[in-house]
Design an enzyme around this catalytic site. Structure first.
Site, PDB file in Angstrom:
ATOM      1  N   GLU A  56       0.833  -1.221   0.000  1.00 21.41           N
ATOM      2  CA  GLU A  56       0.000   0.000   0.000  1.00 21.41           C
ATOM      3  C   GLU A  56       0.861   1.261   0.000  1.00 21.41           C
ATOM      4  O   GLU A  56       0.512   2.267   0.609  1.00 21.41           O
ATOM      5  CB  GLU A  56      -0.971   0.040   1.185  1.00 21.41           C
ATOM      6  CG  GLU A  56      -1.781  -1.195   1.427  1.00 21.41           C
ATOM      7  CD  GLU A  56      -2.590  -1.642   0.220  1.00 21.41           C
ATOM      8  OE1 GLU A  56      -2.806  -0.841  -0.696  1.00 21.41           O
ATOM      9  OE2 GLU A  56      -2.982  -2.825   0.196  1.00 21.41           O
ATOM     10  N   GLY A  57       1.959   1.218  -0.717  1.00 23.39           N
ATOM     11  CA  GLY A  57       2.861   2.374  -0.752  1.00 23.39           C
ATOM     12  C   GLY A  57       3.929   2.198   0.294  1.00 23.39           C
ATOM     13  O   GLY A  57       3.635   2.210   1.493  1.00 23.39           O
TER      14      GLY A  57
END
Lengths: 596, 596
Positions: free
Chosen positions: B440-441
């Site tokens: 997620e990043g």
């Protein structure tokens, strides 16, 4: 993918340019150890590790060791690799020529150790343990035991172990239960069970020589009642070859987070025949001989894995394209810029690099003192070197392994999601590095050793072996045009170390828990200052050489830039550590045990 | 051994006493959400996770998922556990009652998420991904798509995924290649390959709804040409039941460092039928809706694993006897004292505890803002809550996952050698926690989001949603008799945060690489100040309540002691961070790319 080339240029820098290896030849037994010889040895070692050991690193991890009916099989290829290693004479490089070794100084052999740990740390444990056992025997065994065992152990046809831990005791060896009963012939019968025995059983050598801590029947309680015994897997025949099987068996191996290629064994001694090493009830002395040597080696594991993680991360950061530089497109011919252009990736790589090169320099400095301690003709120099080594051993062990684990984790982060996938090989570094913070005395125990034993020893004499040269250097270089900007922050950090040392000396004397509460942060602070000192020293060499560098100006410029990075970005941690230390133990120890 | 009991008392403290849960009932749809209801829900959730999910955590790790011919089987017990979870109505607790959910506020559901992550983070990913897809559809899908899919996804009989990453692009989605071709009936044909798709294929649900980023034929290059599509595994029949198989297949699963119970899939779309979600070429908006929700959830994974690691370490530290207290024997009836008496073990446990409880409080504060943002009647309050949530999302994601990994590693350290052995279960926490810093990043991307997007947004308006209340609080409490000693250091740390913010605002405006060079250290500094603020606020509540605590005085005393520990021992890190930040980018960016 795991990427590793031995950092030979940096090793030469540390050995020759920073620590002046030409002085090694003045030491006993080092008459032939010239820089040229060193370079040739390191180059050959580099070939060995890249061609033979590195290719087996992921194999060993994936396969692990196999246990069946007391027999342990090492992963595919380990036996052939060990034979190549042994036949090349590498097992004895650090050992006394009297027993067949090559007698190379630690300054050199520690570099080879580092390479082996980078390439395949699990494999490196087999000869590593043999060497620990060798050291203990050199220090404490009878001539007869030495004659029977050392030639085989030095050539590597027999291997060694350290059998300390039992399931209920690791740190607190005073609790150990393994028993030794004296026999009429001067031998002992050993009974008990040990766990976590690295290289305790395997298929690499024709015999395995266990050094075992055990209690005599009349021994005092606690650590003062522990003796050290040599217990071979096979009892040697009169011709020196392995004879009948001794009462030693492997009852299982552990399934671990990492170092899967290393057999971590449960070993049972059932009326096994052993011989005393050193004096009765003085086993801890022999154990500490092994242990101190092993502690420095474990520190080297942290450095070795950190270096491999760094190189792997660099390779990926240059290859993986993703996004564009914040400063504008750098590689217009590619669909995106390689991620090495991004500041946060750069921060990650520079951090790993600055820690690795700093640790290599510091490790080299300690290794030089090991050599001085053992080989100098000057008793004062020997004493000072012994002081320094005693002081720095817990720091090297803890700092290098903490940084090795951090570097391995940073390497995964540079890879992003791909780093989490086993086939890319870099998550293995995290798993392999994790144990080094634990074994041979947890890093918390190292910190206690530093504040509890090493600081107070001889009213601070050990400490002076570090403080004096560093302080003198800071004073001398404070106003140096090139070095001043680096020396300023180093001096400030050294000031924090002095304050923290005073805090522990003062508070810890009244209340040992105060020293204990400060220990881990203090060790880290000390370690960062030591790295900072190394970095300024390295920058000094680089400033001197870069003007006349025969095409290597870039090497020296990069060294100076990395020194600046360390001083700018990593040394400031010291401020927070001193802030934490000075708060004392009160909030740390406030909760009653049952509040947890 | 893995040890976990839901920290219900601490959750009640955070919800009711710190953040005043009685105010929740004034929010839209929360009319019935009283403290009593919350307690009852959390208690039931606690039973679910300890009885159903926790026992499968080591099973899932050891077995992993199995892939064969496009079919993925989850580990033994996962399907039964999922059915129990689903039938208990837990899948819809955070979803809109319009689609069959229970509409509980985030303040409550984040606590349940935390428990699930503590008990079995790999399992929690299956419903977690469904919820991310649900959020994106709620925000962007047509009414028809909602009607067809949401009821099934809310009840959990169908699950969801986020199909973003391709082998050559993760962070830089602008590079993605998956194609979508419009069809005459308004649907699209999707073709391409995705990797790292959590819950991409499994045996838990009768259908899987993929939300897929892809490009239309005429789409602009880069992220402005990406659209979002809904692509079900089975195309629904007219009766709403799964009909014919769509052109979606799983071509393999990854072998990972951890979260082995979670299927990480390679998914191939071959002329798969899909429908547009949101506007064409605006797919990143829908993706960010999923992503922001997921980022907070990933932060919760860090906290959840950190809590489980803490509890496991505490259990071991109380049980394992080794050595005697430095202050003299504490447990004379035992052969040695439990290791919890030793300062360094205490330091480890207190660090984990202070991070966990601090993150729980901070996470609760953010969750409250999520609720205000979505449910307040006051538009100004909604706006402020949105600002605050936008600001804190990258901090929660990165800080909580960094600390979760650190706590998991500290947990292993408390176990010593036993922690490195798989059967003890605590090394799993390290391996499971590692991914949360990446997906997620990556945490580096979060830091860039903070300094590059969140700080400058609306000339610092987001920032004010944090700075104003904290500054007002520090001013108000500086001279408080009880709190003053805690507020002093907090104020100093906050001062460093202000300086660092000014540094980034000034230097980063001229040179984005300066902001990038500061980003990671700045996020950490910000996070520590936020935790420090939470700790002082918690101490304030504890001081108020401890005098009249109905037998719970010890709970509040422990809270105050832990606040002191955080301020004494962990907040000082801020000084080093600010020191590093202010050095700027120069040494970080000095080396040319080919010098690595």
């Amino acid at each position: 993918m795991q990427t590793y080339q031995p950092p030979l240029r940096d090793m030469r820098f540390v050995l020759h340019e920073l620590h002046g290896s030409e002085a090694l030849k003045d030491l006993k037994g080092c008459e032939d150890v010239t820089p040229d010889l060193i370079d040739a040895v390191l180059e050959e070692a580099g070939k060995l590790v890249t061609e033979v050991l590195a290719p087996l690193n992921t194999v060993g991890d994936a396969e692990g060791c196999k246990y069946e009916n007391g027999v342990v099989r090492t992963p595919t290829g380990f036996k052939d690799a060990y034979n190549t290693y042994r036949e090349g004479g590498w097992n004895g490089i650090a050992c006394d020529p009297e027993w067949g070794g090559q007698g190379l100084p630690a300054s050199v052999t520690k570099c080879i150790e580092e390479m082996m740990c980078s390439a395949n740390v699990a494999f490196s444990l087999y000869p590593g343990l043999t060497h620990g056992a060798y050291e203990a025997m050199m220090g404490h065994a009878t001539q007869e035991l030495k004659e029977t065992y050392l030639p085989k152990m030095v050539e590597g046809s027999w291997s060694g172990t350290m059998c300390l831990t039992e399931s209920h005791c690791g740190t607190d060896l005073g609790l150990l239960r393994t028993k030794a009963e004296p026999q009429d012939d001067g031998s002992y019968k050993i009974n008990g069970s040990k766990i976590f025995i690295s290289a305790g059983e395997h298929d690499l050598t024709e015999n395995i020589i266990h050094l075992v801590l055990a209690r005599l029947p009349d021994a005092p309680k606690g650590v003062k009642g522990i003796s050290l015994f040599l217990v071979p897997k096979f009892l040697p025949n009169a011709d020196g070859k392995p004879g009948p099987r001794n009462g030693v068996s492997c009852t299982g191996i552990e399934h671990k987070m990492g170092i899967n290629g290393s057999a971590t064994c449960q070993i049972s001694f059932d009326d096994a025949t052993g011989w005393l090493v050193g004096e009765t009830n003085k086993g801890m002395a022999g154990m500490f001989t092994m242990m101190n040597s092993e502690r420095l080696s474990v520190g080297t594991q942290g450095l070795g894995i950190g270096e491999a993680a760094y190189q792997s991360a660099v390779a990926y950061a240059k290859d993986r394209v993703q996004g564009r530089s914040l400063a504008g497109t750098k590689y217009p011919d590619k669909p995106a810029d390689p991620i090495i252009v991004h500041p946060d990736v750069r921060r990650s790589l520079m951090t790993m690099r600055a820690y690795n090169e700093g640790c290599r320099a510091l490790g080299g400095w300690v290794a030089r003192h090991l050599d001085l301690m053992e080989r100098s003709n000057d008793p004062e120099e020997r004493q000072n070197a012994e002081d320094f080594t005693a002081l720095m051993t817990p720091i090297v062990k803890s700092l290098f392994t903490d940084l090795g684990f951090a570097n391995a984790s940073t390497g995964v982060q540079v890879y992003g999601g791909h780093g989490y996938i086993r086939e890319h090989g870099v998550e293995q570094y995290v798993r392999d590095a994790r144990i080094a913070m634990i074994y041979e005395g947890t890093n918390g125990i190292q910190a206690l050793d530093l504040v509890g034993r090493k600081l107070p020893a001889h009213t601070g004499r050990y400490l002076r072996s570090f403080f004096h040269p560093v302080l003198a250097y800071i004073d001398a270089k404070m106003d140096d045009e090139n070095l001043g900007p680096l020396v300023g922050p180093l001096g400030k950090a050294f000031g924090a170390l002095q304050l923290a040392t005073g805090h522990i000396a003062e508070k810890g004397l009244k209340d040992p828990e105060e020293a204990g509460a400060a220990a881990t942060d203090y060790l880290r602070l000390f370690g960062l200052v030591a790295l900072g000192y190394m970095w300024v020293r390295m920058a000094e060499v680089a400033f001197e050489k870069k003007g006349n560098a025969n095409g290597e100006a870039a090497f020296y410029e990069n060294k100076i830039a990395t020194a600046r990075f360390f001083i700018d970005r990593l040394l400031p941690e010291v401020a927070g550590l001193w802030g934490a230390i000075k708060s004392g133990k009160s909030s740390m120890m406030a909760l009653p045990d049952d509040a947890f």
